[in-house]
Write an enzyme that holds these catalytic residues in place. Sequence first.
Site, PDB file in Angstrom:
ATOM      1  N   GLY A  80     -16.682  -7.305   6.375  1.00  0.00           N
ATOM      2  CA  GLY A  80     -17.422  -8.300   7.154  1.00  0.00           C
ATOM      3  C   GLY A  80     -17.032  -9.717   6.802  1.00  0.00           C
ATOM      4  N   GLY A 171     -15.964  -6.664  -0.048  1.00  0.00           N
ATOM      5  CA  GLY A 171     -17.164  -6.142  -0.688  1.00  0.00           C
ATOM      6  C   GLY A 171     -16.965  -4.784  -1.335  1.00  0.00           C
ATOM      7  N   GLY A 173     -16.729  -1.606  -0.294  1.00  0.00           N
ATOM      8  CA  GLY A 173     -15.684  -0.719   0.214  1.00  0.00           C
ATOM      9  C   GLY A 173     -14.299  -1.227  -0.104  1.00  0.00           C
ATOM     10  CB  THR A 174     -12.840  -4.648   0.015  1.00  0.00           C
ATOM     11  OG1 THR A 174     -13.209  -4.860   1.375  1.00  0.00           O
ATOM     12  CG2 THR A 174     -11.483  -5.280  -0.248  1.00  0.00           C
ATOM     13  CB  THR A 200     -21.715 -10.075  -1.777  1.00  0.00           C
ATOM     14  OG1 THR A 200     -23.076  -9.972  -1.347  1.00  0.00           O
ATOM     15  CG2 THR A 200     -21.677 -10.604  -3.204  1.00  0.00           C
ATOM     16  CG  ASP A 202     -26.377  -9.956   0.509  1.00  0.00           C
ATOM     17  OD1 ASP A 202     -26.652 -10.728   1.444  1.00  0.00           O
ATOM     18  OD2 ASP A 202     -26.033  -8.779   0.675  1.00  0.00           O
ATOM     19  N   GLY A 246     -29.833 -10.045   2.906  1.00  0.00           N
ATOM     20  CA  GLY A 246     -29.991  -9.764   1.492  1.00  0.00           C
ATOM     21  C   GLY A 246     -29.832  -8.300   1.143  1.00  0.00           C
TER      22      GLY A 246
END
Length: 299
Positions: A80, A171, A173-174, A200, A202, A246
């Site tokens: 993302g 993130g 998965g990467t 991220t 978040d 979040g």
Amino acid sequence: MKELKIHRAESLGKATHDSPLQDQLVRFYEGEAVASIDRTKEFSALERIEDIEYFELAGPRRKLFFNPKDVTVGIVTCGGLCPGLNDVIRALTFCSLESYGVKRVLGFKYGYEGLVAKYYHYPIELTTDNTDEIHEKGGTILKSSRGRQDEDEIINTLVHYGVNILFTIGGDGTQRGSRDIVNKLKERNIPIAVVGIPKTIDNDISLIQRSFGFETAVESTWDIITNAHNEARAYRNGVGLVKLMGRESGWIAASAALANSAVNFCLVPEVPFDLHGPNGFLEVLEKRLRRKEHAVVVV
């Protein structure tokens, strides 16, 4: 005293090349460690100080495995979007070329797809000229994609372009993909370094001060919360409910609430609460409405 358990970054071999940064006013890091916070138990519950696990601190080293002038750096952005992706690409490019003097920097397009030949996503050479103003733009100039790709195909592409160091920006998965690439590199005994840069919005990664994109996310909440406050005040017993990002953490919500005094209640996953009952949130909200006739809730 027993030796501390320090989780160190894996090395490809003995570092024999002097860092080009030695002529600059740079602090070098030589094995310093920071404590790991175990969320399952408090430090006071540990029986011995040696039971605390530590992680090696990131930073430039005096000695390098690769000779910078022979190095090709690869950069890929996956998953993302997040504010600051172009800033990271620009910083990696400038640091690699200007500070370390590497041979070239390649940007692979569309995530891990760009490292698989059958998709025909040819890399672009990144320079200080074509990345100079990208930090002013949103998204990522390298594009992105989701999903796993074959590690052998990825490694074949890296070898084809002579990439020595691959930076993977993404993130969960990467970074799992980065781990799989590293494991396959070990199997094939190919000396390519893979550096994962956690992405991220978040700010929910332990042991780092702040993840990139977080400040932009908090700043963007100001108008949204203020508008919710204005609408809530326009009606008797009006409630403005603002749901912020979040996933499983409340960093953005909590920071936004601290920054904007229009917020009356902030609900985050880290702090449990009762919805109903004599001390439940709904009763407290009702008391607020009887007194002020409006409220703003950030979740």
